[in-house]
Write a protein that holds these residues in place. Structure first.
Motif, PDB file in Angstrom:
ATOM      1  N   THR A 176       8.085 -28.284  28.073  1.00  0.00           N
ATOM      2  CA  THR A 176       7.908 -28.261  29.525  1.00  0.00           C
ATOM      3  C   THR A 176       6.701 -27.420  29.922  1.00  0.00           C
ATOM      4  N   LEU A 177       6.554 -26.266  29.300  1.00  0.00           N
ATOM      5  CA  LEU A 177       5.421 -25.392  29.613  1.00  0.00           C
ATOM      6  C   LEU A 177       4.090 -26.066  29.289  1.00  0.00           C
ATOM      7  N   MET A 178       4.041 -26.785  28.184  1.00  0.00           N
ATOM      8  CA  MET A 178       2.787 -27.416  27.770  1.00  0.00           C
ATOM      9  C   MET A 178       2.395 -28.580  28.668  1.00  0.00           C
ATOM     10  N   ASN A 179       3.303 -29.015  29.547  1.00  0.00           N
ATOM     11  CA  ASN A 179       2.974 -30.082  30.491  1.00  0.00           C
ATOM     12  C   ASN A 179       2.297 -29.563  31.753  1.00  0.00           C
ATOM     13  N   THR A 180       2.100 -28.258  31.853  1.00  0.00           N
ATOM     14  CA  THR A 180       1.399 -27.687  33.005  1.00  0.00           C
ATOM     15  C   THR A 180      -0.075 -28.099  32.968  1.00  0.00           C
ATOM     16  N   ARG A 181      -0.582 -28.632  34.055  1.00  0.00           N
ATOM     17  CA  ARG A 181      -1.980 -29.087  34.056  1.00  0.00           C
ATOM     18  C   ARG A 181      -2.819 -28.370  35.115  1.00  0.00           C
ATOM     19  N   GLY A 182      -2.479 -28.481  36.368  1.00  0.00           N
ATOM     20  CA  GLY A 182      -3.110 -27.667  37.397  1.00  0.00           C
ATOM     21  C   GLY A 182      -4.607 -27.808  37.534  1.00  0.00           C
ATOM     22  N   LEU A 183      -5.269 -26.664  37.749  1.00  0.00           N
ATOM     23  CA  LEU A 183      -6.686 -26.639  38.085  1.00  0.00           C
ATOM     24  C   LEU A 183      -7.561 -27.184  36.971  1.00  0.00           C
ATOM     25  N   THR A 184      -7.214 -26.909  35.720  1.00  0.00           N
ATOM     26  CA  THR A 184      -8.023 -27.401  34.611  1.00  0.00           C
ATOM     27  C   THR A 184      -8.125 -28.918  34.643  1.00  0.00           C
ATOM     28  N   GLU A 185      -7.013 -29.578  34.930  1.00  0.00           N
ATOM     29  CA  GLU A 185      -7.013 -31.043  35.033  1.00  0.00           C
ATOM     30  C   GLU A 185      -7.907 -31.502  36.170  1.00  0.00           C
ATOM     31  N   LEU A 186      -7.846 -30.816  37.319  1.00  0.00           N
ATOM     32  CA  LEU A 186      -8.672 -31.214  38.459  1.00  0.00           C
ATOM     33  C   LEU A 186     -10.158 -31.088  38.139  1.00  0.00           C
ATOM     34  N   ILE A 187     -10.527 -30.058  37.391  1.00  0.00           N
ATOM     35  CA  ILE A 187     -11.927 -29.899  37.022  1.00  0.00           C
ATOM     36  C   ILE A 187     -12.380 -31.053  36.140  1.00  0.00           C
ATOM     37  N   ILE A 188     -11.554 -31.406  35.157  1.00  0.00           N
ATOM     38  CA  ILE A 188     -11.919 -32.504  34.256  1.00  0.00           C
ATOM     39  C   ILE A 188     -11.964 -33.830  35.019  1.00  0.00           C
ATOM     40  N   GLY A 199       8.745 -21.000  44.714  1.00  0.00           N
ATOM     41  CA  GLY A 199       8.834 -20.933  43.261  1.00  0.00           C
ATOM     42  C   GLY A 199       7.751 -21.682  42.535  1.00  0.00           C
ATOM     43  N   GLN A 200       6.666 -22.034  43.218  1.00  0.00           N
ATOM     44  CA  GLN A 200       5.556 -22.755  42.626  1.00  0.00           C
ATOM     45  C   GLN A 200       4.353 -21.827  42.483  1.00  0.00           C
ATOM     46  N   PRO A 201       3.453 -22.106  41.519  1.00  0.00           N
ATOM     47  CA  PRO A 201       2.224 -21.308  41.446  1.00  0.00           C
ATOM     48  C   PRO A 201       1.371 -21.532  42.683  1.00  0.00           C
ATOM     49  N   PRO A 202       0.660 -20.516  43.158  1.00  0.00           N
ATOM     50  CA  PRO A 202      -0.140 -20.648  44.380  1.00  0.00           C
ATOM     51  C   PRO A 202      -1.155 -21.791  44.328  1.00  0.00           C
ATOM     52  N   VAL A 203      -1.607 -22.148  43.130  1.00  0.00           N
ATOM     53  CA  VAL A 203      -2.608 -23.211  43.024  1.00  0.00           C
ATOM     54  C   VAL A 203      -2.085 -24.521  43.610  1.00  0.00           C
ATOM     55  N   ILE A 204      -0.767 -24.756  43.574  1.00  0.00           N
ATOM     56  CA  ILE A 204      -0.209 -25.976  44.144  1.00  0.00           C
ATOM     57  C   ILE A 204      -0.460 -26.015  45.652  1.00  0.00           C
ATOM     58  N   PHE A 206      -4.351 -23.699  30.721  1.00  0.00           N
ATOM     59  CA  PHE A 206      -4.095 -22.366  30.179  1.00  0.00           C
ATOM     60  C   PHE A 206      -3.924 -21.311  31.270  1.00  0.00           C
ATOM     61  N   PRO A 207      -4.812 -21.206  32.275  1.00  0.00           N
ATOM     62  CA  PRO A 207      -4.658 -20.129  33.271  1.00  0.00           C
ATOM     63  C   PRO A 207      -3.432 -20.300  34.157  1.00  0.00           C
ATOM     64  N   VAL A 208      -3.105 -21.538  34.546  1.00  0.00           N
ATOM     65  CA  VAL A 208      -1.912 -21.758  35.369  1.00  0.00           C
ATOM     66  C   VAL A 208      -0.659 -21.455  34.558  1.00  0.00           C
ATOM     67  N   LEU A 209      -0.664 -21.851  33.287  1.00  0.00           N
ATOM     68  CA  LEU A 209       0.462 -21.546  32.408  1.00  0.00           C
ATOM     69  C   LEU A 209       0.649 -20.034  32.282  1.00  0.00           C
ATOM     70  N   ALA A 210      -0.448 -19.305  32.140  1.00  0.00           N
ATOM     71  CA  ALA A 210      -0.356 -17.845  32.042  1.00  0.00           C
ATOM     72  C   ALA A 210       0.272 -17.248  33.296  1.00  0.00           C
ATOM     73  N   ARG A 211      -0.087 -17.780  34.483  1.00  0.00           N
ATOM     74  CA  ARG A 211       0.483 -17.274  35.740  1.00  0.00           C
ATOM     75  C   ARG A 211       1.982 -17.582  35.802  1.00  0.00           C
ATOM     76  N   ILE A 212       2.398 -18.766  35.394  1.00  0.00           N
ATOM     77  CA  ILE A 212       3.815 -19.133  35.419  1.00  0.00           C
ATOM     78  C   ILE A 212       4.616 -18.219  34.497  1.00  0.00           C
ATOM     79  N   LEU A 213       4.091 -17.972  33.302  1.00  0.00           N
ATOM     80  CA  LEU A 213       4.789 -17.101  32.348  1.00  0.00           C
ATOM     81  C   LEU A 213       4.891 -15.676  32.880  1.00  0.00           C
ATOM     82  N   ALA A 214       3.811 -15.191  33.498  1.00  0.00           N
ATOM     83  CA  ALA A 214       3.834 -13.834  34.049  1.00  0.00           C
ATOM     84  C   ALA A 214       4.848 -13.725  35.188  1.00  0.00           C
ATOM     85  N   ASP A 215       4.891 -14.731  36.069  1.00  0.00           N
ATOM     86  CA  ASP A 215       5.827 -14.699  37.195  1.00  0.00           C
ATOM     87  C   ASP A 215       7.278 -14.730  36.726  1.00  0.00           C
TER      88      ASP A 215
END
Length: 404
Positions: free
Chosen positions: A344-356, A31-36, A145-154
């Motif tokens: 809760t959705l706005m707390n998604t960080r994922g890949l964008t955070e890692l880049i920064i 139940g997690q996005p693949p990026v995890i 933004f991109p990880v959030l979009a994937r979560i919403l789509a799933d």
């Protein structure tokens, strides 16, 4: 490149691709996005396990610069796709509510992050104190933004009013966050060529009034539109090179080139471009980025004081963003449950955070220990999104959003 380097590089890439895909599929089943799963693959290949023996054996030091180049290529393409997929019409349609949610989700964690920076600054010596303080505030304020979009789509929420609001607020927040990061890098600029930063103004003007009209003509001409993928790749690389030379990071140039790509009467072209670039990037280049990031993460080195700092970082990052979004959403009349889901959705960080965080580490605005803690925060805040939404429930999130 020697034969030895070629052999090891090809072998390393095959290991990275397979492990990232396996752990990405495992994350999706949980139940997690693949990026995890892909991030965890990078951490597992780093020094966390067996004191770095895996990394030293499979990834010799003489091939790591080649992997870093591939990782940078993946980040550049990723940032271009973020800019390309920003939906201007959706941003205008949702309007003032999305703007205020986005600004609250950025400014409150940013201010709290600055406060945390003052608390932990003595434990983390860095080259530029002001840059460190501003950078930590910026890193706390990110929404991916991109990880959030994937979560919403799933979860089937992409076309709901709440999903559209979350996506739009995240898109606006990303723009503000990138501007904040640009300011931080400008403040922390070192060296004798600081005058180059002044060239950002004519560069922006050239992109807006020079490059964008040319791209529109290219898309409108059926005879030339087939060349768009090559033009897009060349353009994002050239734009990234210019911003890197100016003194900002190359991610800004790649992102900006995606933003100026035409949208009106070009939806089919944009869809084809995204599908062509994102598939190879997701399969090959971004997993390499996760491995390079994992080389700097040694979770086995965490101590009790480090865990205490991690707790403080999580409290500020999660509490600041959730509280700000919840309060603003309630002021706009959103029900408490919907406001909780949005926070809760706005707390998604994922890949964008890692880049920064990677930018901060490379510019000397984070030390190794704090980088590890911030990566842990990025992973944990992304992992908690799905389960928390399931707990909160979304019975009241089924209202359809405006058509794109």
């Amino acid at each position: 490149m020697t034969s030895h380097q070629t052999t090891f590089l090809l072998f390393e890439l095959s290991v990275i691709v397979l492990l990232a895909r396996l752990l990405g599929c495992a994350a999706r089943r949980l139940g997690q996005p693949p990026v995890i799963g892909e991030v965890l693959a990078g951490i597992l290949l780093g020094p966390t396990l067996f004191h770095g023996e895996i990394a030293n054996t499979v990834f010799p030091l003489d091939t790591r610069p080649l992997l870093t180049a591939a990782a940078d290529m993946g980040v550049a393409v990723f940032m271009f796709l973020i800019g390309l997929e920003l939906d201007h019409q959706l941003t205008r349609a949702v309007g003032r509510m999305a703007a205020t949610v986005a600004l609250a989700s950025i400014l409150v964690p940013f201010a709290l992050g600055i406060a945390v920076a003052f608390v932990v600054a003595s434990n983390h010596p860095v080259g530029h104190r002001t840059g460190f303080i501003l950078f930590l505030g910026t890193a706390m304020a990110i929404t991916a933004f991109p990880v959030l979009a994937r979560i919403l789509a799933d979860r089937g929420m992409s076309r709901t009013r709440l999903g559209g609001l979350a996506l739009t607020a995240a898109a606006i927040g990303d723009l503000v966050a990138w501007m904040l990061l640009a300011v931080v890098l400008t403040v922390a600029a070192n060296g004798t060529d600081q005058w180059r930063i002044l060239l950002i103004v004519p560069f922006l003007a050239l992109m807006r009034w020079g490059v964008r009209p040319l791209l529109r003509r290219l898309v409108a001409d059926d005879r030339l539109s087939s060349a768009l993928p090559a033009v897009a790749v060349a353009g994002l690389l050239a734009s990234g090179a210019l911003t890197e030379w100016i003194g900002l990071h190359f991610i800004f140039g790649a992102f900006l080139f995606g933003v100026v790509m035409p949208r009106t009467d070009a939806e089919h072209v944009r869809t084809k471009l995204v599908s062509r670039l994102s598939e190879l990037n997701t399969v090959l280049f971004l997993p390499v980025f996760f491995v390079i990031a994992g080389f700097n993460v040694d979770l086995s080195s965490l101590s009790l004081p480090g865990l205490a700092e991690l707790g403080l970082i999580l409290l500020v990052a999660v509490g600041g963003k959730f509280g700000a979004v919840f309060a603003v959403a309630r002021l706009h009349g959103l029900p408490a449950r919907d406001a909780s889901v949005l926070g809760t959705l706005m707390n998604t960080r994922g890949l964008t955070e890692l880049i920064i965080l990677g930018v901060g580490l490379s510019y000397g605005m984070l030390d190794q220990r704090l980088y590890i803690l911030m990566v842990a925060m990025a992973v944990l805040t992304t992992m908690m999104t799905g389960p928390l939404i399931s707990v909160i429930g979304r019975e009241r999130t089924s209202q359809p959003t405006l058509s794109r």
